[in-house]
Design a protein around this motif. Structure first.
Motif, PDB file in Angstrom:
ATOM      1  N   SER A   1      -7.191   9.416  -5.942  1.00  0.00           N
ATOM      2  CA  SER A   1      -8.097   8.690  -5.040  1.00  0.00           C
ATOM      3  C   SER A   1      -7.529   7.318  -4.684  1.00  0.00           C
ATOM      4  N   THR A   2      -6.889   6.678  -5.642  1.00  0.00           N
ATOM      5  CA  THR A   2      -6.250   5.380  -5.392  1.00  0.00           C
ATOM      6  C   THR A   2      -5.091   5.546  -4.417  1.00  0.00           C
TER       7      THR A   2
ATOM      8  N   GLY B   1      -4.350   5.334   3.389  1.00  0.00           N
ATOM      9  CA  GLY B   1      -5.203   4.981   4.527  1.00  0.00           C
ATOM     10  C   GLY B   1      -5.101   3.508   4.878  1.00  0.00           C
ATOM     11  N   ASP B   2      -5.062   2.672   3.850  1.00  0.00           N
ATOM     12  CA  ASP B   2      -4.921   1.230   4.080  1.00  0.00           C
ATOM     13  C   ASP B   2      -3.571   0.910   4.710  1.00  0.00           C
TER      14      ASP B   2
ATOM     15  N   ASN C   1       0.820  -1.213   0.000  1.00  0.00           N
ATOM     16  CA  ASN C   1       0.000   0.000   0.000  1.00  0.00           C
ATOM     17  C   ASN C   1       0.854   1.263   0.000  1.00  0.00           C
TER      18      ASN C   1
ATOM     19  N   PHE D   1      -4.694   7.944  -2.226  1.00  0.00           N
ATOM     20  CA  PHE D   1      -5.232   8.312  -0.916  1.00  0.00           C
ATOM     21  C   PHE D   1      -5.763   7.082  -0.184  1.00  0.00           C
ATOM     22  N   GLN D   2      -6.493   6.232  -0.895  1.00  0.00           N
ATOM     23  CA  GLN D   2      -7.028   5.000  -0.301  1.00  0.00           C
ATOM     24  C   GLN D   2      -5.882   4.091   0.157  1.00  0.00           C
ATOM     25  N   ALA D   3      -4.848   3.974  -0.670  1.00  0.00           N
ATOM     26  CA  ALA D   3      -3.702   3.124  -0.326  1.00  0.00           C
ATOM     27  C   ALA D   3      -2.978   3.653   0.910  1.00  0.00           C
TER      28      ALA D   3
END
Length: 71
Positions: A39-40, A46-47, A27, A42-44
């Motif tokens: 967005s990808t 957070g993960d 991640n 940002f999500q990574a």
């Protein structure tokens, strides 16, 4: 018998901690990838934070089981 159970739990938590570490690193790499959508990324990120918490939790549990197996 309790020592065997603690040893098995130690191994289990160690394996789960290693899985969380691998996921965290993957991640982090996605989050750093400038070719990925924001967005990808940002999500990574957070993960990766969540994976780090899981990693620490499993490592703490593994330490507890390891100590219990020794006594």
């Amino acid at each position: 018998m309790e020592t065997i159970k603690n040893a098995a739990n130690y191994v289990s938590e160690t394996v789960q901690g290693s899985g969380a570490t691998a996921s965290k690193e993957a991640n982090k790499n996605v989050a750093k990838d400038s070719n990925a959508d924001i967005s990808t990324r940002f999500q990574a990120a957070g993960d990766a934070i969540s994976d780090k918490a899981d990693e620490q939790q499993h490592n703490r549990k593994a330490d507890v089981h390891n100590q219990a197996a020794k006594h």
